[in-house]
Motif scaffolding. Sequence first.
Motif, PDB file in Angstrom:
ATOM      1  N   VAL A 135     -23.025 -27.301  39.802  1.00  0.00           N
ATOM      2  CA  VAL A 135     -23.338 -26.076  39.760  1.00  0.00           C
ATOM      3  C   VAL A 135     -24.649 -25.905  38.717  1.00  0.00           C
ATOM      4  O   VAL A 135     -25.668 -25.180  38.704  1.00  0.00           O
ATOM      5  CB  VAL A 135     -22.386 -25.337  39.212  1.00  0.00           C
ATOM      6  N   ARG A 136     -24.501 -26.638  37.540  1.00  0.00           N
ATOM      7  CA  ARG A 136     -25.380 -26.468  36.605  1.00  0.00           C
ATOM      8  C   ARG A 136     -26.868 -27.170  37.158  1.00  0.00           C
ATOM      9  O   ARG A 136     -28.169 -26.553  36.820  1.00  0.00           O
ATOM     10  CB  ARG A 136     -24.927 -27.330  35.052  1.00  0.00           C
ATOM     11  N   GLU A 137     -26.744 -28.376  38.028  1.00  0.00           N
ATOM     12  CA  GLU A 137     -27.775 -29.001  38.381  1.00  0.00           C
ATOM     13  C   GLU A 137     -28.548 -28.031  39.267  1.00  0.00           C
ATOM     14  O   GLU A 137     -29.865 -28.161  39.490  1.00  0.00           O
ATOM     15  CB  GLU A 137     -27.401 -30.116  39.031  1.00  0.00           C
ATOM     16  N   ALA A 138     -27.847 -27.180  39.804  1.00  0.00           N
ATOM     17  CA  ALA A 138     -28.354 -26.278  41.055  1.00  0.00           C
ATOM     18  C   ALA A 138     -29.143 -25.206  40.315  1.00  0.00           C
ATOM     19  O   ALA A 138     -29.666 -24.225  40.809  1.00  0.00           O
ATOM     20  CB  ALA A 138     -27.258 -25.868  42.121  1.00  0.00           C
ATOM     21  N   GLY A 139     -28.979 -25.006  38.931  1.00  0.00           N
ATOM     22  CA  GLY A 139     -29.774 -23.910  38.154  1.00  0.00           C
ATOM     23  C   GLY A 139     -29.012 -22.956  38.155  1.00  0.00           C
ATOM     24  O   GLY A 139     -29.413 -21.755  37.769  1.00  0.00           O
ATOM     25  N   LEU A 140     -27.661 -22.871  38.471  1.00  0.00           N
ATOM     26  CA  LEU A 140     -26.681 -21.752  38.119  1.00  0.00           C
ATOM     27  C   LEU A 140     -25.800 -21.717  36.895  1.00  0.00           C
ATOM     28  O   LEU A 140     -25.728 -22.815  36.441  1.00  0.00           O
ATOM     29  CB  LEU A 140     -25.634 -21.712  39.570  1.00  0.00           C
ATOM     30  N   LEU A 141     -25.250 -20.542  36.469  1.00  0.00           N
ATOM     31  CA  LEU A 141     -24.612 -20.391  35.454  1.00  0.00           C
ATOM     32  C   LEU A 141     -23.088 -20.101  35.647  1.00  0.00           C
ATOM     33  O   LEU A 141     -22.965 -19.477  36.714  1.00  0.00           O
ATOM     34  CB  LEU A 141     -25.236 -19.296  34.433  1.00  0.00           C
ATOM     35  N   VAL A 142     -22.226 -20.869  34.826  1.00  0.00           N
ATOM     36  CA  VAL A 142     -21.005 -20.563  34.816  1.00  0.00           C
ATOM     37  C   VAL A 142     -20.625 -19.691  33.584  1.00  0.00           C
ATOM     38  O   VAL A 142     -20.706 -20.248  32.504  1.00  0.00           O
ATOM     39  CB  VAL A 142     -20.063 -21.636  34.908  1.00  0.00           C
ATOM     40  N   PRO A 143     -19.983 -18.453  33.648  1.00  0.00           N
ATOM     41  CA  PRO A 143     -19.412 -17.907  34.711  1.00  0.00           C
ATOM     42  C   PRO A 143     -20.456 -16.753  35.343  1.00  0.00           C
ATOM     43  O   PRO A 143     -20.210 -15.936  36.306  1.00  0.00           O
ATOM     44  CB  PRO A 143     -18.413 -17.083  34.224  1.00  0.00           C
ATOM     45  N   GLU A 144     -21.641 -16.554  34.958  1.00  0.00           N
ATOM     46  CA  GLU A 144     -22.475 -15.505  35.374  1.00  0.00           C
ATOM     47  C   GLU A 144     -22.722 -15.722  36.659  1.00  0.00           C
ATOM     48  O   GLU A 144     -22.772 -14.503  37.564  1.00  0.00           O
ATOM     49  CB  GLU A 144     -23.636 -15.554  34.449  1.00  0.00           C
ATOM     50  N   ASP A 145     -23.206 -16.789  37.396  1.00  0.00           N
ATOM     51  CA  ASP A 145     -23.290 -16.825  38.763  1.00  0.00           C
ATOM     52  C   ASP A 145     -22.108 -17.292  39.643  1.00  0.00           C
ATOM     53  O   ASP A 145     -21.942 -16.990  40.887  1.00  0.00           O
ATOM     54  CB  ASP A 145     -24.623 -17.998  38.993  1.00  0.00           C
ATOM     55  N   VAL A 146     -21.247 -17.924  39.271  1.00  0.00           N
ATOM     56  CA  VAL A 146     -20.225 -18.348  39.761  1.00  0.00           C
ATOM     57  C   VAL A 146     -18.993 -18.634  38.587  1.00  0.00           C
ATOM     58  O   VAL A 146     -19.392 -19.416  37.728  1.00  0.00           O
ATOM     59  CB  VAL A 146     -20.147 -19.697  40.674  1.00  0.00           C
ATOM     60  N   ALA A 147     -17.871 -17.951  38.879  1.00  0.00           N
ATOM     61  CA  ALA A 147     -16.682 -18.256  37.829  1.00  0.00           C
ATOM     62  C   ALA A 147     -16.119 -19.268  38.473  1.00  0.00           C
ATOM     63  O   ALA A 147     -15.824 -19.630  39.680  1.00  0.00           O
ATOM     64  CB  ALA A 147     -15.847 -16.996  37.813  1.00  0.00           C
ATOM     65  N   VAL A 148     -15.270 -19.972  37.636  1.00  0.00           N
ATOM     66  CA  VAL A 148     -14.577 -21.229  37.832  1.00  0.00           C
ATOM     67  C   VAL A 148     -13.162 -21.280  37.093  1.00  0.00           C
ATOM     68  O   VAL A 148     -12.999 -20.990  35.857  1.00  0.00           O
ATOM     69  CB  VAL A 148     -15.114 -22.609  37.461  1.00  0.00           C
ATOM     70  N   VAL A 149     -12.004 -21.397  38.000  1.00  0.00           N
ATOM     71  CA  VAL A 149     -10.740 -21.731  37.452  1.00  0.00           C
ATOM     72  C   VAL A 149     -10.034 -22.940  38.224  1.00  0.00           C
ATOM     73  O   VAL A 149     -10.259 -23.274  39.225  1.00  0.00           O
ATOM     74  CB  VAL A 149      -9.689 -20.370  37.708  1.00  0.00           C
TER      75      VAL A 149
ATOM     76  N   ARG B 190     -22.217 -29.296  45.063  1.00  0.00           N
ATOM     77  CA  ARG B 190     -23.388 -29.193  45.661  1.00  0.00           C
ATOM     78  C   ARG B 190     -23.465 -28.515  46.889  1.00  0.00           C
ATOM     79  O   ARG B 190     -24.014 -27.957  47.256  1.00  0.00           O
ATOM     80  CB  ARG B 190     -23.811 -30.597  45.919  1.00  0.00           C
ATOM     81  N   TRP B 191     -22.301 -28.544  47.716  1.00  0.00           N
ATOM     82  CA  TRP B 191     -22.082 -28.113  49.031  1.00  0.00           C
ATOM     83  C   TRP B 191     -22.016 -26.472  48.769  1.00  0.00           C
ATOM     84  O   TRP B 191     -22.643 -25.725  49.486  1.00  0.00           O
ATOM     85  CB  TRP B 191     -20.915 -28.460  49.719  1.00  0.00           C
ATOM     86  N   LEU B 192     -21.104 -26.092  47.644  1.00  0.00           N
ATOM     87  CA  LEU B 192     -20.964 -24.551  47.462  1.00  0.00           C
ATOM     88  C   LEU B 192     -22.304 -23.908  47.059  1.00  0.00           C
ATOM     89  O   LEU B 192     -22.729 -22.904  47.519  1.00  0.00           O
ATOM     90  CB  LEU B 192     -20.000 -24.557  46.441  1.00  0.00           C
ATOM     91  N   ALA B 193     -23.032 -24.569  46.311  1.00  0.00           N
ATOM     92  CA  ALA B 193     -24.279 -24.066  45.851  1.00  0.00           C
ATOM     93  C   ALA B 193     -25.630 -24.042  46.791  1.00  0.00           C
ATOM     94  O   ALA B 193     -26.257 -23.286  46.560  1.00  0.00           O
ATOM     95  CB  ALA B 193     -24.839 -25.112  44.557  1.00  0.00           C
ATOM     96  N   GLY B 194     -25.258 -24.954  47.645  1.00  0.00           N
ATOM     97  CA  GLY B 194     -26.104 -24.810  48.968  1.00  0.00           C
ATOM     98  C   GLY B 194     -25.827 -23.567  50.103  1.00  0.00           C
ATOM     99  O   GLY B 194     -26.720 -23.654  50.806  1.00  0.00           O
ATOM    100  N   LEU B 195     -24.770 -22.937  49.860  1.00  0.00           N
ATOM    101  CA  LEU B 195     -24.541 -22.101  50.872  1.00  0.00           C
ATOM    102  C   LEU B 195     -25.502 -21.002  51.131  1.00  0.00           C
ATOM    103  O   LEU B 195     -25.893 -20.502  50.111  1.00  0.00           O
ATOM    104  CB  LEU B 195     -22.916 -21.811  50.810  1.00  0.00           C
ATOM    105  N   GLU B 196     -25.652 -20.341  52.210  1.00  0.00           N
ATOM    106  CA  GLU B 196     -26.749 -19.212  52.409  1.00  0.00           C
ATOM    107  C   GLU B 196     -25.976 -18.183  51.523  1.00  0.00           C
ATOM    108  O   GLU B 196     -26.453 -17.396  51.210  1.00  0.00           O
ATOM    109  CB  GLU B 196     -26.850 -18.913  53.833  1.00  0.00           C
ATOM    110  N   VAL B 197     -24.695 -18.195  51.947  1.00  0.00           N
ATOM    111  CA  VAL B 197     -23.994 -16.765  51.064  1.00  0.00           C
ATOM    112  C   VAL B 197     -22.884 -17.534  50.071  1.00  0.00           C
ATOM    113  O   VAL B 197     -22.088 -18.073  50.962  1.00  0.00           O
ATOM    114  CB  VAL B 197     -23.244 -15.773  52.129  1.00  0.00           C
ATOM    115  N   ARG B 198     -23.439 -17.703  48.865  1.00  0.00           N
ATOM    116  CA  ARG B 198     -22.605 -18.274  47.980  1.00  0.00           C
ATOM    117  C   ARG B 198     -21.428 -17.607  47.496  1.00  0.00           C
ATOM    118  O   ARG B 198     -21.495 -16.215  47.235  1.00  0.00           O
ATOM    119  CB  ARG B 198     -23.373 -18.779  46.691  1.00  0.00           C
ATOM    120  N   PRO B 199     -20.246 -18.312  47.184  1.00  0.00           N
ATOM    121  CA  PRO B 199     -19.042 -17.614  46.579  1.00  0.00           C
ATOM    122  C   PRO B 199     -19.601 -17.259  45.136  1.00  0.00           C
ATOM    123  O   PRO B 199     -20.087 -17.957  44.615  1.00  0.00           O
ATOM    124  CB  PRO B 199     -17.964 -18.634  46.616  1.00  0.00           C
ATOM    125  N   THR B 200     -18.982 -16.264  44.669  1.00  0.00           N
ATOM    126  CA  THR B 200     -19.149 -15.870  43.185  1.00  0.00           C
ATOM    127  C   THR B 200     -18.117 -16.386  42.535  1.00  0.00           C
ATOM    128  O   THR B 200     -18.255 -16.261  41.075  1.00  0.00           O
ATOM    129  CB  THR B 200     -19.118 -14.427  43.006  1.00  0.00           C
TER     130      THR B 200
END
Length: 329
Positions: free
Chosen positions: A259-273, A232-242
């Motif tokens: 991330v999903r609740e924030a309307g973002l897609l993995v990995p399109e908007d943010v990749a996760v490892v 939630r904190w990462l998704a709310g940043l003004e300049v989000r990490p990718t």
Amino acid sequence: MSPSPVTRNDVARYAGVSTAVVSYVVNDGPRAVSPQARERVLEAIRVLGYRPNATARALRTGSTQTFGLITPDGGNPLFAELAKAIDRAAAERGYVVLQTSADGDPETERTKVAQLLARQVSGLVLVTPAEAPDLAGADVPVVVVNRVLPGVSSVSPRYREGARAAVEHLAWHGHTRIALVIGEPGPRSEVARGAGSERERGWREGLRAAGLADGPLIRVRFSRDGGYAAGRWLAGLEVRPTAVFVSSDLQAVGVLRAVREAGLLVPEDVAVVAFDGTAEAEWCWPPLTVVRQPLERMATEVVRQLVEGPAGRTTAYPTELVIRKSCGC
């Protein structure tokens, strides 16, 4: 009136052998037994339902053939999988494992160490102990997993190398702002115990190797809700990490949900490892790319040292980067 228990003499009469031969079969020595005699004894044991007296055997041999295992959290999939691997490796050596959890509490941990030693276990395994345990009265082998303690054998993955490989893989995908979700500092955290700090060092080394500056860093609990708060904190940043490197599978599950609740897609908007590589990571959506700990190799080495003698040093094994959908591959 209950029937009398089956004795070693009963087994010997049924099998047509001496009681000494029965003892050699049950105790796997010290003398060899012919295959034919062994089979007759085993058949007698099955037919009669003979159960050797473990207490008497322990008094006779000086070993209970039991290992004590203390984990910080019995509900964590990583520790559950590690415990199963240790149990399998112990069974191959003829040992059983008594497992308990300390819930990350130093006092509980000290109490359970004392309780297991009082039960005369043949060896003790401490997984990421909350603090350096009092082993002054321990006259059995002790092996620590995922933490380095002075003068105590330890077995662990190569945290820093694995974290660096994860970050370099994300950089290879073209990400230039890579965040880190890591455990919060404190006396009961993995950061304080060393494992978390090694992952943080690997994250920084991977960024430097790719010519990148540090991305956002947040310290939260090693749990699903900790990861959820971080996401939630990462998704709310003004300049989000990718991209984000998450230091445990449990945290990564929480990150995915946030991330999903924030309307973002993995990995399109943010990749996760993530780091750990438990079965839970494979069944997420999308399936998590992970740095997998070599749990089977670690478990085999733990049991080997308990049986053959502790190495008195740290034995570290390489991790494996397992590619799935969450990184963008």
